[in-house]
Design a protein around this motif. Sequence first.
Motif, mmCIF file in Angstrom:
data_model
loop_
_atom_site.group_PDB
_atom_site.id
_atom_site.type_symbol
_atom_site.label_atom_id
_atom_site.label_comp_id
_atom_site.label_asym_id
_atom_site.label_seq_id
_atom_site.Cartn_x
_atom_site.Cartn_y
_atom_site.Cartn_z
ATOM 1 N N ILE A 39 0.342 -1.043 0.296
ATOM 2 C CA ILE A 39 -0.224 0.080 0.066
ATOM 3 C C ILE A 39 0.593 1.503 -0.226
ATOM 4 O O ILE A 39 0.165 2.523 -0.018
ATOM 5 C CB ILE A 39 -0.729 -0.432 1.065
ATOM 6 C CG1 ILE A 39 -2.672 1.036 0.927
ATOM 7 C CG2 ILE A 39 -0.346 0.323 2.342
ATOM 8 C CD1 ILE A 39 -3.534 0.921 1.951
ATOM 9 N N PHE A 238 -2.137 6.115 -5.051
ATOM 10 C CA PHE A 238 -3.181 4.635 -4.410
ATOM 11 C C PHE A 238 -4.163 4.357 -5.454
ATOM 12 O O PHE A 238 -4.639 3.246 -5.283
ATOM 13 C CB PHE A 238 -4.461 5.394 -3.597
ATOM 14 C CG PHE A 238 -3.345 5.419 -2.602
ATOM 15 C CD1 PHE A 238 -3.415 4.866 -1.085
ATOM 16 C CD2 PHE A 238 -3.341 7.205 -1.719
ATOM 17 C CE1 PHE A 238 -3.204 5.100 -0.001
ATOM 18 C CE2 PHE A 238 -2.515 7.266 -0.596
ATOM 19 C CZ PHE A 238 -2.353 6.214 -0.126
ATOM 20 N N ILE A 239 -3.998 4.881 -6.730
ATOM 21 C CA ILE A 239 -4.793 4.974 -8.146
ATOM 22 C C ILE A 239 -3.985 3.642 -8.568
ATOM 23 O O ILE A 239 -4.640 2.819 -8.998
ATOM 24 C CB ILE A 239 -4.690 6.215 -8.834
ATOM 25 C CG1 ILE A 239 -5.946 7.223 -8.083
ATOM 26 C CG2 ILE A 239 -5.832 5.735 -10.198
ATOM 27 C CD1 ILE A 239 -6.393 8.187 -8.929
ATOM 28 N N ILE A 241 -2.792 0.907 -7.247
ATOM 29 C CA ILE A 241 -3.342 -0.065 -6.176
ATOM 30 C C ILE A 241 -4.571 -1.035 -6.989
ATOM 31 O O ILE A 241 -4.879 -1.524 -7.436
ATOM 32 C CB ILE A 241 -3.564 0.424 -5.153
ATOM 33 C CG1 ILE A 241 -2.084 0.792 -4.427
ATOM 34 C CG2 ILE A 241 -3.570 -1.105 -4.665
ATOM 35 C CD1 ILE A 241 -2.011 1.073 -3.066
ATOM 36 N N ALA A 242 -5.251 0.444 -6.500
ATOM 37 C CA ALA A 242 -6.210 -0.412 -8.014
ATOM 38 C C ALA A 242 -6.469 -0.589 -8.934
ATOM 39 O O ALA A 242 -7.598 -1.845 -9.398
ATOM 40 C CB ALA A 242 -8.201 1.086 -7.859
ATOM 41 N N ILE A 245 -4.699 -4.004 -9.081
ATOM 42 C CA ILE A 245 -6.588 -5.150 -8.326
ATOM 43 C C ILE A 245 -7.537 -5.212 -9.491
ATOM 44 O O ILE A 245 -7.721 -6.191 -10.251
ATOM 45 C CB ILE A 245 -6.839 -3.982 -7.333
ATOM 46 C CG1 ILE A 245 -6.278 -4.831 -5.838
ATOM 47 C CG2 ILE A 245 -8.451 -5.088 -7.202
ATOM 48 C CD1 ILE A 245 -6.742 -3.714 -4.788
ATOM 49 N N TYR A 290 -12.910 9.495 -10.230
ATOM 50 C CA TYR A 290 -13.479 7.924 -8.777
ATOM 51 C C TYR A 290 -14.785 7.374 -8.940
ATOM 52 O O TYR A 290 -14.378 6.444 -8.120
ATOM 53 C CB TYR A 290 -13.012 9.729 -7.944
ATOM 54 C CG TYR A 290 -12.177 9.985 -7.574
ATOM 55 C CD1 TYR A 290 -10.623 9.848 -7.862
ATOM 56 C CD2 TYR A 290 -11.698 11.457 -8.331
ATOM 57 C CE1 TYR A 290 -9.083 9.924 -7.242
ATOM 58 C CE2 TYR A 290 -9.919 12.360 -8.205
ATOM 59 C CZ TYR A 290 -9.263 11.181 -8.065
ATOM 60 O OH TYR A 290 -7.749 12.319 -7.648
ATOM 61 N N THR A 293 -14.719 5.384 -11.770
ATOM 62 C CA THR A 293 -13.515 3.544 -10.741
ATOM 63 C C THR A 293 -14.567 2.750 -9.945
ATOM 64 O O THR A 293 -14.528 2.025 -9.804
ATOM 65 C CB THR A 293 -12.125 4.737 -9.889
ATOM 66 O OG1 THR A 293 -11.984 5.419 -10.732
ATOM 67 C CG2 THR A 293 -11.389 3.245 -9.308
ATOM 68 N N ILE A 294 -15.231 4.197 -8.557
ATOM 69 C CA ILE A 294 -16.323 2.432 -8.368
ATOM 70 C C ILE A 294 -17.013 2.020 -9.380
ATOM 71 O O ILE A 294 -17.469 1.113 -8.755
ATOM 72 C CB ILE A 294 -16.605 4.039 -6.982
ATOM 73 C CG1 ILE A 294 -15.697 4.378 -6.683
ATOM 74 C CG2 ILE A 294 -17.785 2.898 -6.421
ATOM 75 C CD1 ILE A 294 -16.523 5.398 -5.656
ATOM 76 N N MET A 297 -15.357 -0.629 -10.772
ATOM 77 C CA MET A 297 -14.854 -1.679 -9.905
ATOM 78 C C MET A 297 -16.333 -2.305 -9.515
ATOM 79 O O MET A 297 -16.504 -3.751 -8.874
ATOM 80 C CB MET A 297 -14.352 -1.535 -8.560
ATOM 81 C CG MET A 297 -13.068 -1.130 -9.057
ATOM 82 S SD MET A 297 -11.255 -1.828 -9.081
ATOM 83 C CE MET A 297 -11.349 -2.155 -7.167
ATOM 84 N N SER A 304 -12.783 -10.533 -7.139
ATOM 85 C CA SER A 304 -11.521 -10.725 -7.700
ATOM 86 C C SER A 304 -10.062 -11.582 -6.971
ATOM 87 O O SER A 304 -10.261 -12.264 -5.184
ATOM 88 C CB SER A 304 -10.282 -9.207 -7.774
ATOM 89 O OG SER A 304 -10.184 -7.943 -6.701
#
Lengths: 319, 357
Positions: A39, A238-239, A241-242, A245, A290, A293-294, A297, A304
């Motif tokens: 992270i 952080f994006i 990391i998104a 995933i 954002y 993204t949500i 996802m 996942s």
Amino acid sequence: MDWGLILSNLFHDTIVFSTALIFAALGGLYSERSGVVNIALEGMMIIGAFTGAVMTFAFQDSLGAWAPWVGFIAAGIAGSIFALPHAVASVTFKADQTVSGVALNFLAAGLSIYLTKIIFDGAGQTPTLNSVFNKFSIPGLSEIPYIGHAIFEAYPTSFLAFIAVFVTWYVVFKTPFGLRLRSVGEHPRAADTVGINVKRMRYTAVMISGMLAALGGATISLTTTSNFSHNTVSGQGFIAIAALIFGKWHPMGAMGAALFFGVAQAIKSLVQIFGLTNYIPTEFIFMLPYVLTILVMAGLVGRSSAPAALGKPYDTGSR
Amino acid sequence: MNRVIAVFTKESFLVPAVAIILGLLTGAIAMLAGGFNPIDAYVALIKKVFGNAYNFGETIRQITPLIFTGLAVAFAFRTGLFNIGAEGQFIVGMIASTVVGVSFDLPAIIHAPLAILAGAVAGGLWGAIAGYLKAARGVNEVITSIMLNWVALYFANWIMNAFFIPAGKQTSEEVKDSAIITIGWLAEMFDNARLHWGTLIAVLAAIFFYIILWKTKSGFELRSVGLNPHASEYAGMNVNRNVVKAMFIGGMFAGIGGATEILGVFHYQAIMTQHTGYGFDGIAVALIGGNTPFGVILAAILFGVLTFGASGMQFSAGVPFELIRVVIASVIFFVAAHGIVKMFIKPILLKKKEGGN
């Protein structure tokens, strides 16, 4: 209105915005494939952006156009060193990897500005660099109408990022090193039994991770912002990391996801250019990447499958 | 006396204590490397916080929101969730309380509690979004809560710009006097430091945290789901519902924090160009505090003293205040890697064993 030109610009901007994310997401991939949650990508990017800017500043008078390359390479080295405490904590001392990552994020944010203030006499940001990466056109190909500008005219770092995707895919899925890396992340005990040094693999993976994420950070300070300040990276780690995933821990997937976030960013600037802000409040445009993204996802990714041993410290004595 | 020694040599106390000392030492090394005198700097830090009544009062003000966001993160942690979204929950709490505070005319006895309640519900619902997406769609709450932080920031600015900020201004109207929770007489005692009832509410929230988790059936379920979701499901608990519930309660804490910050400190909402930072600092507070309510209060005090005192350190000793982030990062690091800390405290633990026998 020339839609070809608009699309061409959109694609071009997408690549610019995605480059840093691709590097960082690939960085995350090495670490997480080996079973270590990372992270701290955000912090590693900050260290990269900082080192890149400072080293380029130091060498820009003597080396001119080569200075950003020195900064870029220095950023990679600094990133892998910065990643070491994460490896020590999570591999050797079996710490909670998320917590250790949070610590590194805090550390990077504080340390980079602390050092900036010491180096630049109390200024909270580096001076604007006069030598950064220039856009590079592939001779011939870049003259193709529309497509040339969209794809074959970019910062050298963008080309490197796409090369890194293919290298990562090859290394992770086609080499013995990659097989060991994945086995350590899926079933460390089995890997240990066949003689793979789990700890050493994880240390290596975390350090590669730090290097790549820092390169991602350096691409921001050495292309789009031309300096380093407290909000140079602002959440892109952080994006990333998104993206990792979202891309299901696969290099191609991560690249696709990074491009998706890049599109969301690029659309944002297009909307502003076309004056649509009269119809849509600016705040909604800023929200767009954002919210997208949500939604994506929630809609596409679903459950996942992370590497099986992700986040679990390996204890030689455990069964 | 032996019991006192026993408390202070307990591992749950020793590890964070040694981690703090190691963190301060790391900061000292960084200061030496930067050419500063660490002793002067730390003395300046302490002097800043305890030097006069006003600064001491302001330190308490600084600590208060950290308790709330720390509780928000810690509560989710207890149920196996990582709530990075306290920042967003804090922001929507600020917004909801501003909306209620500005729009209604009510007697103070109703208005202030209603404004706080609005903050709590808004923060709770914002947290519940991440919880719901995790439960229903299996989306990692870390990602959604990060994204929701940004959405909250821009959403807040939109609501304020569209409905509450007069054209050409940067701040909303002040909330009505009946919604303000500043404690006038106490503030006067502290040279008009901005002290408010939120501090008391924060302590009550910590007690609520303790009671709901350790003294109720639903708290048992929440903790059980956190420790082992599979076993909990086998035992007949509804894991998904507990995930949403945990994120709702966590978000409530952060939301109240945002509300008391508006109603007690600023009395208006400004356009935000960046995050407040309280939500992210709450992560550190929760981690240093070991995710227990009492630990969170202590960690928030430590965190508040360090960050508020850091400006004094910069003023009198010339040390950039960002250095304090290095100290805090090191403390979190050593708390996480308690294996390292245990190497340092091994001698103490061994001695205790000898003494005990």
